[in-house]
Design a protein around this motif. Structure first.
Motif, PDB file in Angstrom:
ATOM      1  N   VAL A 137      -6.670 -38.712  76.452  1.00  0.00           N
ATOM      2  CA  VAL A 137      -7.007 -38.337  75.080  1.00  0.00           C
ATOM      3  C   VAL A 137      -8.069 -37.246  75.086  1.00  0.00           C
ATOM      4  O   VAL A 137      -8.867 -37.144  76.006  1.00  0.00           O
ATOM      5  N   GLU A 138      -8.071 -36.421  74.036  1.00  0.00           N
ATOM      6  CA  GLU A 138      -9.104 -35.390  73.932  1.00  0.00           C
ATOM      7  C   GLU A 138     -10.312 -35.892  73.168  1.00  0.00           C
ATOM      8  O   GLU A 138     -11.343 -35.196  73.078  1.00  0.00           O
ATOM      9  N   GLY A 139     -10.228 -37.087  72.642  1.00  0.00           N
ATOM     10  CA  GLY A 139     -11.343 -37.684  71.937  1.00  0.00           C
ATOM     11  C   GLY A 139     -10.879 -38.904  71.176  1.00  0.00           C
ATOM     12  O   GLY A 139      -9.675 -39.158  71.039  1.00  0.00           O
ATOM     13  N   THR A 140     -11.840 -39.692  70.669  1.00  0.00           N
ATOM     14  CA  THR A 140     -11.477 -40.882  69.896  1.00  0.00           C
ATOM     15  C   THR A 140     -11.788 -40.722  68.410  1.00  0.00           C
ATOM     16  O   THR A 140     -11.419 -41.584  67.613  1.00  0.00           O
ATOM     17  N   ASP A 141     -12.456 -39.645  68.032  1.00  0.00           N
ATOM     18  CA  ASP A 141     -12.716 -39.347  66.621  1.00  0.00           C
ATOM     19  C   ASP A 141     -11.503 -38.618  66.065  1.00  0.00           C
ATOM     20  O   ASP A 141     -11.262 -37.449  66.378  1.00  0.00           O
ATOM     21  N   ILE A 142     -10.741 -39.282  65.240  1.00  0.00           N
ATOM     22  CA  ILE A 142      -9.475 -38.750  64.739  1.00  0.00           C
ATOM     23  C   ILE A 142      -9.652 -37.441  63.972  1.00  0.00           C
ATOM     24  O   ILE A 142      -8.709 -36.654  63.840  1.00  0.00           O
ATOM     25  N   GLN A 143     -10.861 -37.189  63.493  1.00  0.00           N
ATOM     26  CA  GLN A 143     -11.090 -35.988  62.700  1.00  0.00           C
ATOM     27  C   GLN A 143     -11.579 -34.805  63.530  1.00  0.00           C
ATOM     28  O   GLN A 143     -11.704 -33.696  63.016  1.00  0.00           O
ATOM     29  N   ASP A 168     -20.494 -35.336  69.510  1.00  0.00           N
ATOM     30  CA  ASP A 168     -20.022 -35.516  70.879  1.00  0.00           C
ATOM     31  C   ASP A 168     -19.960 -36.983  71.267  1.00  0.00           C
ATOM     32  O   ASP A 168     -18.957 -37.459  71.816  1.00  0.00           O
ATOM     33  N   GLU A 169     -21.060 -37.712  70.999  1.00  0.00           N
ATOM     34  CA  GLU A 169     -21.080 -39.124  71.363  1.00  0.00           C
ATOM     35  C   GLU A 169     -20.046 -39.901  70.558  1.00  0.00           C
ATOM     36  O   GLU A 169     -19.355 -40.770  71.084  1.00  0.00           O
ATOM     37  N   TYR A 170     -19.934 -39.576  69.267  1.00  0.00           N
ATOM     38  CA  TYR A 170     -18.973 -40.294  68.421  1.00  0.00           C
ATOM     39  C   TYR A 170     -17.537 -40.025  68.867  1.00  0.00           C
ATOM     40  O   TYR A 170     -16.690 -40.912  68.804  1.00  0.00           O
ATOM     41  N   ASN A 171     -17.276 -38.818  69.332  1.00  0.00           N
ATOM     42  CA  ASN A 171     -15.923 -38.503  69.796  1.00  0.00           C
ATOM     43  C   ASN A 171     -15.576 -39.279  71.061  1.00  0.00           C
ATOM     44  O   ASN A 171     -14.409 -39.527  71.346  1.00  0.00           O
ATOM     45  N   ARG A 172     -16.575 -39.674  71.838  1.00  0.00           N
ATOM     46  CA  ARG A 172     -16.327 -40.497  73.022  1.00  0.00           C
ATOM     47  C   ARG A 172     -16.161 -41.971  72.652  1.00  0.00           C
ATOM     48  O   ARG A 172     -15.477 -42.705  73.353  1.00  0.00           O
ATOM     49  N   CYS A 173     -16.764 -42.388  71.552  1.00  0.00           N
ATOM     50  CA  CYS A 173     -16.807 -43.824  71.259  1.00  0.00           C
ATOM     51  C   CYS A 173     -16.827 -44.054  69.750  1.00  0.00           C
ATOM     52  O   CYS A 173     -17.793 -44.581  69.207  1.00  0.00           O
ATOM     53  N   ALA A 174     -15.767 -43.643  69.069  1.00  0.00           N
ATOM     54  CA  ALA A 174     -15.722 -43.731  67.617  1.00  0.00           C
ATOM     55  C   ALA A 174     -15.724 -45.181  67.139  1.00  0.00           C
ATOM     56  O   ALA A 174     -15.166 -46.068  67.782  1.00  0.00           O
ATOM     57  N   VAL A 175     -16.366 -45.404  66.013  1.00  0.00           N
ATOM     58  CA  VAL A 175     -16.331 -46.704  65.334  1.00  0.00           C
ATOM     59  C   VAL A 175     -15.222 -46.616  64.294  1.00  0.00           C
ATOM     60  O   VAL A 175     -15.268 -45.758  63.405  1.00  0.00           O
ATOM     61  N   THR A 176     -14.230 -47.498  64.407  1.00  0.00           N
ATOM     62  CA  THR A 176     -12.985 -47.313  63.666  1.00  0.00           C
ATOM     63  C   THR A 176     -12.577 -48.596  62.930  1.00  0.00           C
ATOM     64  O   THR A 176     -13.356 -49.536  62.807  1.00  0.00           O
TER      65      THR A 176
END
Length: 528
Positions: A48-54, A183-191
């Motif tokens: 994945v390129e990140g976990t922040d869908i936005q 950056d940190e949120y894209n690694r570990c998004a709260v969803t």
């Protein structure tokens, strides 16, 4: 505009992530399974390129697991059903959509997920997502109370539902994102999905754990509350052979992106179950209508008739499904009647193709097997994509089929982004292209000025613009039928095929389901 295929943007991000940390923990315990835990192991091709869908441009199963949109499609794509929202209503004029959330909705970390949370998430999408245009019709969001919100639209926007039903329609904890930083949120998004990120080990795997606050109203599934697995490990295995062998040996439970060469063996393996679905989109041959010889309509018509799509599929072990129109059956807006009519009208016919070439002034007068006009052979370059397996494999077959009617095709292989650049510069003769999105509105970004490509036609654009705002499903399908009439009157492109994708599981995995357009449903999945 491939919302699941922008892989080239991921490479730089992955390198940056690896440089920042070898193991990016997101809380929880260590990355081991733990004694007695129920764990599911999945293998995918791409990290994945990140976990922040936005913040990202394409998704895979990880995002399906960690996000839950307010609404979702029925399995056959004919209805919009409640999902994370308990229910919803549309006003009679189509200008207001009211969503009702569960009374105790929470994010995966336990933060309250209220109507205000959803409003913040949508506004953030409009601000930072590359797909902000999908929700541009939302002019205002009214928060009625903690569980009720209303989207006020500038006009009824049928095209918007595909995004609302997708992973991109999942809810982001904006307050937490601002606190953590992008950056940190894209690694570990709260969803708000069934699972939450526990640990992302760059270049290796991402570990997800059960979201203890999850619930859904999705009628497609029986289990509407907590997931059956405590943990899901998603391994990144780009090598096809390794991915399949790991499945066969039982080291993984579910494998995505099964290559064509392995499908028949897996289908005959009693320890494996396969699931196939058609691409929500089409691969097509785009032609430059501004330069010879493809500026001649009869030549373009002859090319269409000279391509034997059934033989093309057979040559590729039937891992593609022939298409005649530009909407596959895995897309909202598909018309079975129109596809059948186009298949009859443009069925393979070498003699008719040769006759059209003759009408255009092309004949084989020197006996070399190729037709010519004014002493010049009918030849053109074909830009073939190297980063899509079916596109690369189909190019020499198409070359041979066109040779049978006297057309000389010179294949030039390039990566997809470079082909796109050549097309935007109008510096090409013909090219292999592909699009993928669950709604036929993607055609607006393929065959109008919105595509960034030079080719467009006033009538084609008008039909596609009208279809975007028709909320009645049957009337919308009819408008896309009119679009097909308009584009075939110009024939700048030839529809070729939709990929048939394959997912495989170990036979002891039960309750796993795949929808028409390839969405995976894990709610009822168990390991026996």
């Amino acid at each position: 505009m491939l919302k699941k295929q922008k892989k080239f943007t991921a490479i730089l991000l992955i390198m940056l992530l690896a440089a920042v940390t070898l193991m990016s923990g997101c809380g929880g315990n260590d990355s081991s399974e733990g004694e007695g835990s129920k764990t599911l192991v999945i293998a995918v091709q791409d990290e994945v390129e990140g976990t922040d869908i936005q913040q990202i441009g394409w998704t895979n199963v990880v995002h399906e697991l960690i996000y839950s949109p307010l609404v979702t499609y029925s399995k056959d794509l004919e209805e919009i059903l409640p999902c994370f929202a308990e229910s919803y209503e549309i006003s009679e004029d189509g200008l207001s959509i009211t969503f009702h959330l569960f009374a105790d909705s929470k994010f995966s970390n336990g933060d309250p997920l209220t109507a205000e949370s959803v409003k913040k998430s949508v506004l953030r999408m409009k601000e930072i997502s590359e797909y902000s245009g999908d929700v541009e019709a939302i002019k205002d969001i009214e928060v009625v109370d903690d569980t009720t919100l209303i989207y006020h639209l500038s006009e009824p926007a049928a095209y918007m539902w595909a995004s609302l039903c997708s992973d991109f329609g999942g809810v982001v904890d904006v307050d937490k994102a601002e606190e953590m930083g992008k950056d940190e949120y894209n690694r570990c998004a709260v969803t708000n999905g069934m699972y939450m990120v526990k640990d992302w080990q760059a270049g290796s795997q991402i570990i997800l754990e059960k979201n203890p606050n999850f619930k859904t109203a999705n009628p497609n599934v029986e289990n509407k509350e907590l997931a059956n697995f405590d943990e899901i490990i998603v391994r990144f295995i780009p090598d096809e052979f390794t991915r399949v062998s790991e499945l066969e040996s039982g080291n993984i439970d579910i494998a995505y992106n099964i290559p064509a060469a392995n499908r028949e063996d897996l289908k005959s393996n009693q320890d494996v179950t396969t699931y196939e679905y058609e691409q929500a989109g089409v691969s097509y041959l785009m032609m430059n209508t501004d330069t010879a010889p493809l500026d001649d309509m009869k030549v373009r018509q002859a090319i269409n008739l000279a391509i034997d799509k059934d033989a093309l599929a057979e040559s590729m072990n039937n891992v593609i499904a022939p298409t005649y129109g530009f909407i596959s059956k895995a897309q909202a807006g598909y018309s079975e009647e129109k596809e059948a009519a186009l298949a009859e009208l443009y069925k393979f016919d070498q003699e008719k193709a040769k006759a059209l070439l003759k009408e255009a002034g092309y004949e084989d007068k020197d006996g070399d097997g190729f037709v010519e006009k004014d002493g010049k052979k009918l030849t053109f370059e074909f830009c073939s994509s190297t980063d899509r397996a079916t596109a690369k494999a189909s190019a020499p077959v198409l070359q041979d089929q066109l040779k049978q009617v006297g057309i000389d095709v010179e294949i030039r292989e390039y990566e997809g982004p470079y082909i796109k650049q050549l097309m935007r510069e109008n510096n090409y003769q013909s090219a292999s292209r592909n699009f993928e999105w669950v709604d036929a509105d993607i055609l607006y970004y393929v065959f109008t000025e919105a595509s960034g490509y030079p080719w467009h036609d006033e009538t084609v654009t008008k039909k596609l613009e009208e279809a975007r705002y028709i909320t009645d499903a049957e009337k919308r399908v009819k408008k896309y039928e009119e679009f097909h009439d308009a584009i075939f009157a110009q024939m700048p492109a030839v529809s070729l095929f939709a990929d048939i994708e394959c997912i495989a599981t170990r036979s002891n995995i039960k309750g796993f389901a795949v929808t028409n357009d390839g969405r995976s449903l894990f709610n009822d999945t168990v390991k026996e």
